[in-house]
Design a protein around this motif. Structure first.
Motif, short mmCIF file in Angstrom:
data_model
loop_
_atom_site.label_atom_id
_atom_site.label_comp_id
_atom_site.label_asym_id
_atom_site.label_seq_id
_atom_site.Cartn_x
_atom_site.Cartn_y
_atom_site.Cartn_z
N GLU A 159 0.54 -1.35 -0.33
CA GLU A 159 -0.58 -0.12 0.22
C GLU A 159 0.63 1.18 0.19
O GLU A 159 1.55 1.41 0.39
N ILE A 160 0.20 2.62 -0.48
CA ILE A 160 0.58 3.39 -0.46
C ILE A 160 -0.01 4.15 0.97
O ILE A 160 -1.41 3.70 1.28
N SER A 176 -13.75 10.01 -0.60
CA SER A 176 -13.22 11.68 -1.33
C SER A 176 -11.96 11.40 -1.92
O SER A 176 -11.26 12.07 -2.98
N VAL A 177 -11.29 11.19 -1.54
CA VAL A 177 -9.79 11.28 -1.43
C VAL A 177 -9.24 10.31 -2.70
O VAL A 177 -9.35 9.10 -2.68
N PHE A 194 -8.41 2.33 -1.52
CA PHE A 194 -8.71 1.02 -0.71
C PHE A 194 -9.92 1.11 -0.16
O PHE A 194 -10.27 0.66 0.84
N ASP A 195 -8.97 2.08 1.41
CA ASP A 195 -9.52 2.31 2.56
C ASP A 195 -9.06 3.44 3.35
O ASP A 195 -7.79 4.39 3.18
N GLU A 196 -10.20 3.87 4.64
CA GLU A 196 -9.86 5.37 4.18
C GLU A 196 -10.22 4.72 6.55
O GLU A 196 -11.02 4.64 6.53
N THR A 204 -6.31 9.76 6.30
CA THR A 204 -5.91 8.20 5.97
C THR A 204 -6.44 7.68 5.77
O THR A 204 -7.29 7.13 5.64
N ALA A 205 -5.32 7.48 3.95
CA ALA A 205 -6.15 7.08 2.97
C ALA A 205 -5.19 5.75 2.31
O ALA A 205 -4.34 6.42 2.07
N LYS A 206 -4.91 5.26 2.19
CA LYS A 206 -4.65 3.92 1.73
C LYS A 206 -4.60 3.53 0.19
O LYS A 206 -6.01 3.43 -0.63
N PHE A 207 -3.88 3.44 -0.63
CA PHE A 207 -3.68 3.50 -2.54
C PHE A 207 -2.39 2.34 -2.80
O PHE A 207 -1.99 1.70 -1.90
#
Length: 372
Positions: A159-160, A176-177, A194-196, A204-207
């Motif tokens: 993840e990022i 929305s991120v 895919f997760d916040e 925190t937002a994960k990519f």
């Protein structure tokens, strides 16, 4: 006799006064001028264009209202204004015929102020982030982790993480991120998280890493890119940005023709060096390359239009799995206009300087050593 004594005393007094006057510094003395210059405040910053159809930074002007101080952002959106007045100031951002005001209060002597300005679809410029003497003022900012993005992330499920902090982080609209590709790319690409989560002092937002690396078209190892983070707050789409660096190299078992330049750190003292810069080719067709037709091309000199420096090889070595083409270090450093430590430059390797050859690679090198 009395007259002579009086004249003698007068001369002595005047001489003493002259000596003392020399010891008193003029308000226009060099030392004072240096001190005043040192105490001046500095404004620097970056303009983000993700929210507008404007693509040319030359259409934007940054002005300190009520003064003759102004500048245009460079090709990366960065700008700087020296000798900033002290006290309360207004920074005007002109986008074509539209102007927006950014208020900066209580500017102090010697202060370093850095702002990030977002230009929205209406050509309105808003303050996205401000730092004063490298300390955040509390407005929203983002940190992307990790900072180094690897070329081999193509199949990675890791993840990022984008952490948004500052006043209002807990009011960001969930879902929305998004991560957005750098503004200098022709095609704008966006990916959703895919997760916040909200906790502590972060949103925190994960990519996925495999999706994140796809944001950058033809990523170059050693190159820095500004990744845009889009989010919604109070019904408005806003943007932040953070810089990442591309690392790694193409897999050695790749069928695609690839290169690697060694060393990647070029020293300012190479002018008299008898050493060698090596360019390694591997992958499909490496053994069909004529070493004598390989050219190393330096970056354009912005002060000399259409000026590009080209050098030719000094030797080569062909093995069962790669080709090495050699260039002289003293010639290599000569193709960099005004090399300065910590600067990074894109070097081009091709078999045709006009760009019409069978291959055309770009590779980033970094300048090290002492200042000239």
């Amino acid at each position: 006799m009395k007259i002579k004594s009086f004249l003698l005393m007068t001369i002595i007094v005047i001489s003493i006064m002259a000596i003392n006057c020399d010891r008193i510094q003029s308000p226009f003395s060099p030392d004072t001028a240096i001190k005043e210059q040192t105490n001046k405040a500095v404004l620097s910053g970056t303009v983000i264009l993700s929210g507008t159809t404007i693509t040319n930074f030359e259409l934007i002007q940054v002005v300190v209202k009520g003064t003759s101080l102004y500048t245009n952002p460079d090709g990366n959106g960065d700008f700087r204004i020296d000798n900033l007045p002290l006290g309360n100031i207004v920074v005007e951002i002109y986008v074509k015929n539209d102007v927006s005001d950014i208020q900066i209060n209580n500017v102090q002597s010697g202060e370093e102020i850095r702002i990030t300005v977002q230009v929205q679809a209406s050509n309105q410029a808003v303050l996205a982030h401000m730092e004063r003497n490298k300390k955040s003022t509390g407005v929203l900012q983002v940190q992307i982790q990790p900072k180094k993005w690897n070329l081999n992330w193509v199949d990675s499920e890791d993840e990022i993480i984008a952490k948004i902090s500052g006043v209002g982080y807990d009011q960001i609209t969930p879902g929305s991120v998004k991560l957005v590709s750098p503004t200098d790319q022709t095609d704008i690409i966006k990916i959703g998280s895919f997760d916040e989560s909200i906790g502590g002092t972060y949103f925190t937002a994960k990519f996925y890493q495999r999706e994140a690396i796809g944001l950058i078209t033809d990523p170059i190892p050693g190159m820095n890119y500004n990744i845009i983070v889009e989010y919604e707050l109070d019904g408005e789409i806003l943007y932040l940005q953070d810089m990442i660096e591309i690392v790694g190299k193409m897999p050695r078992d790749s069928e695609e023709l690839s290169i690697q330049i060694n060393p990647t750190k070029w020293n300012t003292n190479w002018e008299k060096s008898s050493g060698t810069v090596m360019v390694k080719f591997w992958g499909e067709g490496y053994d069909q390359i004529d070493p004598d037709s390989v050219f190393m091309i330096g970056p354009d000199d912005p002060d000399v239009p259409d000026d590009v420096d080209v050098i030719i090889p000094t030797g080569s070595n062909l093995t069962d799995d790669h080709l090495i083409v050699k260039f002289a270090m003293n010639e290599a450093i000569s193709i960099i206009p005004d090399p300065k430590p910590s600067d990074k430059h894109v070097i081009r390797i091709t078999d045709n300087p006009d760009g019409m050859g069978s291959f055309n690679f770009e590779y980033v090198i970094e300048i090290v050593g002492s200042k000239k």
